[in-house]
Design a protein around this motif. Structure first.
Motif, PDB file in Angstrom:
ATOM      1  N   VAL A 257     -38.358 -21.219  67.309  1.00 48.86           N
ATOM      2  CA  VAL A 257     -37.769 -19.777  66.827  1.00 48.86           C
ATOM      3  C   VAL A 257     -36.540 -20.229  65.692  1.00 48.86           C
ATOM      4  O   VAL A 257     -36.744 -19.876  64.788  1.00 48.86           O
ATOM      5  CB  VAL A 257     -36.279 -18.902  67.528  1.00 48.86           C
ATOM      6  CG1 VAL A 257     -35.198 -18.257  67.328  1.00 48.86           C
ATOM      7  CG2 VAL A 257     -37.586 -17.853  69.307  1.00 48.86           C
ATOM      8  N   ARG A 258     -36.843 -21.427  65.813  1.00 49.45           N
ATOM      9  CA  ARG A 258     -35.258 -22.273  64.687  1.00 49.45           C
ATOM     10  C   ARG A 258     -35.860 -21.737  63.670  1.00 49.45           C
ATOM     11  O   ARG A 258     -35.538 -21.839  62.359  1.00 49.45           O
ATOM     12  CB  ARG A 258     -34.621 -23.091  64.774  1.00 49.45           C
ATOM     13  CG  ARG A 258     -32.796 -23.054  66.121  1.00 49.45           C
ATOM     14  CD  ARG A 258     -33.074 -24.208  66.289  1.00 49.45           C
ATOM     15  NE  ARG A 258     -31.915 -23.981  67.481  1.00 49.45           N
ATOM     16  CZ  ARG A 258     -30.207 -22.705  67.477  1.00 49.45           C
ATOM     17  NH1 ARG A 258     -30.209 -22.692  66.612  1.00 49.45           N
ATOM     18  NH2 ARG A 258     -29.389 -23.241  68.470  1.00 49.45           N
ATOM     19  N   GLU A 259     -37.170 -22.874  64.131  1.00 50.16           N
ATOM     20  CA  GLU A 259     -37.961 -22.689  62.560  1.00 50.16           C
ATOM     21  C   GLU A 259     -38.612 -21.945  61.452  1.00 50.16           C
ATOM     22  O   GLU A 259     -39.270 -21.585  60.809  1.00 50.16           O
ATOM     23  CB  GLU A 259     -39.035 -23.832  62.658  1.00 50.16           C
ATOM     24  CG  GLU A 259     -39.343 -25.328  63.001  1.00 50.16           C
ATOM     25  CD  GLU A 259     -41.102 -25.713  63.437  1.00 50.16           C
ATOM     26  OE1 GLU A 259     -41.449 -24.815  63.737  1.00 50.16           O
ATOM     27  OE2 GLU A 259     -40.881 -26.667  63.501  1.00 50.16           O
ATOM     28  N   ARG A 260     -37.994 -20.446  61.886  1.00 55.28           N
ATOM     29  CA  ARG A 260     -38.399 -19.680  61.436  1.00 55.28           C
ATOM     30  C   ARG A 260     -37.157 -18.552  60.943  1.00 55.28           C
ATOM     31  O   ARG A 260     -37.735 -17.777  60.617  1.00 55.28           O
ATOM     32  CB  ARG A 260     -39.812 -18.528  62.881  1.00 55.28           C
ATOM     33  CG  ARG A 260     -41.123 -19.214  62.655  1.00 55.28           C
ATOM     34  CD  ARG A 260     -41.735 -18.323  64.436  1.00 55.28           C
ATOM     35  NE  ARG A 260     -43.322 -19.133  64.216  1.00 55.28           N
ATOM     36  CZ  ARG A 260     -43.567 -20.644  64.264  1.00 55.28           C
ATOM     37  NH1 ARG A 260     -42.029 -21.823  64.517  1.00 55.28           N
ATOM     38  NH2 ARG A 260     -44.002 -20.664  64.617  1.00 55.28           N
ATOM     39  N   LEU A 261     -36.637 -18.564  61.595  1.00 48.18           N
ATOM     40  CA  LEU A 261     -34.928 -18.520  60.979  1.00 48.18           C
ATOM     41  C   LEU A 261     -34.849 -17.791  59.126  1.00 48.18           C
ATOM     42  O   LEU A 261     -36.036 -19.509  58.750  1.00 48.18           O
ATOM     43  CB  LEU A 261     -33.834 -18.960  61.610  1.00 48.18           C
ATOM     44  CG  LEU A 261     -34.094 -18.797  62.623  1.00 48.18           C
ATOM     45  CD1 LEU A 261     -32.445 -19.920  63.231  1.00 48.18           C
ATOM     46  CD2 LEU A 261     -33.530 -17.368  63.849  1.00 48.18           C
ATOM     47  N   PRO A 262     -34.326 -17.669  58.564  1.00 46.69           N
ATOM     48  CA  PRO A 262     -34.009 -16.860  56.998  1.00 46.69           C
ATOM     49  C   PRO A 262     -33.307 -17.962  56.893  1.00 46.69           C
ATOM     50  O   PRO A 262     -32.786 -18.803  57.941  1.00 46.69           O
ATOM     51  CB  PRO A 262     -33.165 -15.992  57.598  1.00 46.69           C
ATOM     52  CG  PRO A 262     -33.606 -14.880  58.919  1.00 46.69           C
ATOM     53  CD  PRO A 262     -33.471 -15.847  59.310  1.00 46.69           C
ATOM     54  N   LEU A 263     -33.711 -18.817  55.363  1.00 45.38           N
ATOM     55  CA  LEU A 263     -32.970 -19.134  55.298  1.00 45.38           C
ATOM     56  C   LEU A 263     -31.493 -19.726  54.715  1.00 45.38           C
ATOM     57  O   LEU A 263     -31.043 -18.491  54.841  1.00 45.38           O
ATOM     58  CB  LEU A 263     -33.535 -19.614  53.343  1.00 45.38           C
ATOM     59  CG  LEU A 263     -34.591 -20.370  53.165  1.00 45.38           C
ATOM     60  CD1 LEU A 263     -35.631 -20.601  52.165  1.00 45.38           C
ATOM     61  CD2 LEU A 263     -35.188 -21.258  54.236  1.00 45.38           C
ATOM     62  N   PRO A 264     -30.241 -20.886  55.358  1.00 47.29           N
ATOM     63  CA  PRO A 264     -29.263 -20.296  55.003  1.00 47.29           C
ATOM     64  C   PRO A 264     -28.517 -20.814  53.473  1.00 47.29           C
ATOM     65  O   PRO A 264     -29.450 -20.497  52.414  1.00 47.29           O
ATOM     66  CB  PRO A 264     -28.892 -22.499  54.786  1.00 47.29           C
ATOM     67  CG  PRO A 264     -29.767 -22.496  56.176  1.00 47.29           C
ATOM     68  CD  PRO A 264     -31.045 -21.636  55.859  1.00 47.29           C
ATOM     69  N   GLY A 265     -28.046 -19.395  53.776  1.00 49.75           N
ATOM     70  CA  GLY A 265     -27.174 -18.461  52.473  1.00 49.75           C
ATOM     71  C   GLY A 265     -28.016 -17.147  52.351  1.00 49.75           C
ATOM     72  O   GLY A 265     -27.129 -16.264  51.476  1.00 49.75           O
ATOM     73  N   THR A 266     -28.489 -17.098  52.707  1.00 53.75           N
ATOM     74  CA  THR A 266     -28.962 -15.283  52.810  1.00 53.75           C
ATOM     75  C   THR A 266     -28.284 -14.339  53.555  1.00 53.75           C
ATOM     76  O   THR A 266     -28.036 -15.015  54.539  1.00 53.75           O
ATOM     77  CB  THR A 266     -31.132 -15.393  53.107  1.00 53.75           C
ATOM     78  OG1 THR A 266     -31.016 -16.182  54.185  1.00 53.75           O
ATOM     79  CG2 THR A 266     -32.002 -16.164  52.266  1.00 53.75           C
ATOM     80  N   VAL A 267     -28.917 -13.043  53.283  1.00 52.66           N
ATOM     81  CA  VAL A 267     -28.590 -12.139  53.993  1.00 52.66           C
ATOM     82  C   VAL A 267     -28.632 -12.257  55.895  1.00 52.66           C
ATOM     83  O   VAL A 267     -27.581 -12.546  56.379  1.00 52.66           O
ATOM     84  CB  VAL A 267     -28.211 -11.085  53.359  1.00 52.66           C
ATOM     85  CG1 VAL A 267     -27.828  -9.378  54.263  1.00 52.66           C
ATOM     86  CG2 VAL A 267     -27.510 -10.691  52.234  1.00 52.66           C
ATOM     87  N   SER A 268     -30.139 -12.473  55.438  1.00 52.70           N
ATOM     88  CA  SER A 268     -30.826 -12.238  57.084  1.00 52.70           C
ATOM     89  C   SER A 268     -30.176 -13.334  57.981  1.00 52.70           C
ATOM     90  O   SER A 268     -30.019 -13.191  59.084  1.00 52.70           O
ATOM     91  CB  SER A 268     -31.963 -12.832  56.988  1.00 52.70           C
ATOM     92  OG  SER A 268     -32.787 -11.518  56.571  1.00 52.70           O
ATOM     93  N   HIS A 269     -29.946 -14.566  57.075  1.00 56.77           N
ATOM     94  CA  HIS A 269     -29.584 -16.220  57.773  1.00 56.77           C
ATOM     95  C   HIS A 269     -27.835 -16.130  58.504  1.00 56.77           C
ATOM     96  O   HIS A 269     -27.669 -15.729  59.386  1.00 56.77           O
ATOM     97  CB  HIS A 269     -29.720 -17.299  57.262  1.00 56.77           C
ATOM     98  CG  HIS A 269     -29.023 -18.164  57.821  1.00 56.77           C
ATOM     99  ND1 HIS A 269     -27.939 -19.423  58.587  1.00 56.77           N
ATOM    100  CD2 HIS A 269     -29.769 -18.938  58.260  1.00 56.77           C
ATOM    101  CE1 HIS A 269     -27.771 -19.769  58.658  1.00 56.77           C
ATOM    102  NE2 HIS A 269     -29.258 -19.636  59.313  1.00 56.77           N
ATOM    103  N   ALA A 270     -27.061 -14.764  57.963  1.00 55.23           N
ATOM    104  CA  ALA A 270     -25.835 -14.728  58.126  1.00 55.23           C
ATOM    105  C   ALA A 270     -26.185 -13.451  59.151  1.00 55.23           C
ATOM    106  O   ALA A 270     -24.479 -13.704  60.095  1.00 55.23           O
ATOM    107  CB  ALA A 270     -24.866 -14.191  56.610  1.00 55.23           C
ATOM    108  N   LEU A 271     -27.182 -12.723  58.903  1.00 55.44           N
ATOM    109  CA  LEU A 271     -26.920 -11.485  59.301  1.00 55.44           C
ATOM    110  C   LEU A 271     -27.355 -12.762  61.406  1.00 55.44           C
ATOM    111  O   LEU A 271     -26.555 -11.976  61.994  1.00 55.44           O
ATOM    112  CB  LEU A 271     -27.927 -10.226  59.270  1.00 55.44           C
ATOM    113  CG  LEU A 271     -28.321  -9.147  60.605  1.00 55.44           C
ATOM    114  CD1 LEU A 271     -26.894  -8.845  61.251  1.00 55.44           C
ATOM    115  CD2 LEU A 271     -29.313  -8.510  60.116  1.00 55.44           C
ATOM    116  N   TYR A 272     -27.741 -12.889  61.213  1.00 56.64           N
ATOM    117  CA  TYR A 272     -28.239 -13.551  62.410  1.00 56.64           C
ATOM    118  C   TYR A 272     -27.336 -14.289  63.285  1.00 56.64           C
ATOM    119  O   TYR A 272     -27.121 -13.913  64.138  1.00 56.64           O
ATOM    120  CB  TYR A 272     -29.475 -14.168  62.278  1.00 56.64           C
ATOM    121  CG  TYR A 272     -29.932 -15.657  63.189  1.00 56.64           C
ATOM    122  CD1 TYR A 272     -30.861 -15.348  64.527  1.00 56.64           C
ATOM    123  CD2 TYR A 272     -29.380 -17.314  63.430  1.00 56.64           C
ATOM    124  CE1 TYR A 272     -30.582 -16.823  65.468  1.00 56.64           C
ATOM    125  CE2 TYR A 272     -29.094 -17.905  64.366  1.00 56.64           C
ATOM    126  CZ  TYR A 272     -30.334 -18.334  65.699  1.00 56.64           C
ATOM    127  OH  TYR A 272     -30.370 -19.118  66.247  1.00 56.64           O
TER     128      TYR A 272
END
Length: 351
Positions: A257-272
């Motif tokens: 799962v962690r390999e497929r998470l959005p990159l740090p600094g993106t809105v999607s990563h912050a939402l996660y």
């Protein structure tokens, strides 16, 4: 009350004969067997083994990945009162096999066959590449048939059901396995409605104690993926309610799962990160569930998961935090110290 694993199978066939006992995926299609069909097939296999002079004092060696045929052969051997030795097909067992000198063997394919020597009676599942090895002692699983009636089912509860090798031999009796099954069913409140995935069926003692025996005792459905490489896809398609794994197998899913998470600094990563943080706000928990947690559970194939089980050492703090944020808190069944090596090494890819 059943005294052995095959007797538990017969009990399920008598009481829930038309219910689905087993599913296996082949060429992308799920195939089903009912409890009555399963009991009939195991009884026929037992008769075929008996015709080949296999009996109570013998041991069937199985070197195979998770396949329903391997499970049926194990139960057929135990039907006759024999024991079953299980070895991981991904390991080299030549040195061990010199001492074991098995007379009856079930192998998955040519790779497993090449570890054997001597005059064993060998039943194979996959015949690709075996043409130069064919002889009278080599039998295709599909040819292991007979018109003879099923022999009487053995009743000795203190007989050895399975033998595992990890440093030293470990034998488990039918009585031990059924007692463990009753304890797990009671503690986890398992029912006949569970869907369990068998990615490495009973390749270690934890699989036999906490998956196979509970399946026979509770009567739920056992599902086999098409191959070890497809287990994640098949789990997502199936949506099991029961998953058995070790610290390593849960960590593998977390890493996937962690390999497929959005990159740090993106809105999607912050939402996660926002969604997985504990919160007392019902609205935040509700939004976090539907926006992040539920999609992640769907990706893992765990959106229907009710009974996550852990055998062996506890999860790492990081993994425990990760799965707890998803609402997954595996019930921990600690194996005795002498069994940890077998459980850790052979179950590591099961979940």
């Amino acid at each position: 009350m059943p005294h052995t694993l095959p007797q538990a199978l017969l009990h399920q066939a008598r009481t829930r004969g038309s219910a689905i006992a087993l599913r296996h995926k082949r060429l992308g299609i799920w195939h089903e067997r009912s409890w009555s069909e399963l009991a009939r097939d195991v009884g026929q296999l037992a008769a075929a083994l008996q015709e080949r002079q296999f009996g109570r004092n013998d041991d069937l060696l199985i070197i195979s990945q998770a396949h329903p045929e391997a499970l049926l052969m194990a139960l057929a051997a135990q039907w006759l009162g024999a024991s079953v030795t299980l070895l991981d097909p991904d390991r080299d067992h030549r040195a061990l096999l010199i001492g074991l000198r098995p007379r009856f063997v079930l192998v998955q394919n040519l790779d497993a066959l090449q570890q054997l020597s001597g005059h064993s009676v060998i039943v194979y599942l996959d015949g690709r590449g075996l043409s130069q090895h064919l002889n009278a002692n080599l039998i295709a699983y599909a040819d292991l048939r007979t018109d003879a009636p099923a022999p009487p089912c053995a009743r000795q509860s203190d007989a050895t059901a399975f033998v595992f090798h990890a440093g030293s031999a470990l034998g488990l009796t039918h009585a031990q396995l059924l007692a463990d099954a009753r304890a797990l069913v009671a503690r986890e409140q398992l029912s006949a409605d569970e869907e369990a995935l068998a990615a490495r069926v009973f390749a270690a003692s934890g699989q036999a104690r906490y998956l196979l025996a509970p399946w026979l005792h509770a009567g739920f459905r056992l599902n086999f993926p098409e191959a070890l490489a497809t287990r994640d896809t098949d789990r997502r398609e199936l949506g099991p309610t029961l998953v058995l794994g070790t610290r390593e197998s849960y960590a593998r899913l977390e890493h996937w799962v962690r390999e497929r998470l959005p990159l740090p600094g993106t809105v999607s990563h912050a939402l996660y990160h926002w969604a997985l943080q504990p919160s007392e706000s019902p609205v935040r928990r509700w939004l976090g569930h539907w926006l992040v947690r539920r999609p992640l559970l769907d990706v893992l194939g765990m959106s229907r998961l009710r009974v996550p089980l852990l055998v062996g050492p506890a999860l790492s703090p990081q993994s425990a935090t990760f799965f707890a944020a998803l609402g997954i808190r595996p019930g921990h069944w600690q194996e005795p110290a002498a069994r940890l090596e077998a459980t850790d090494s052979m179950l590591s890819q099961s979940a």
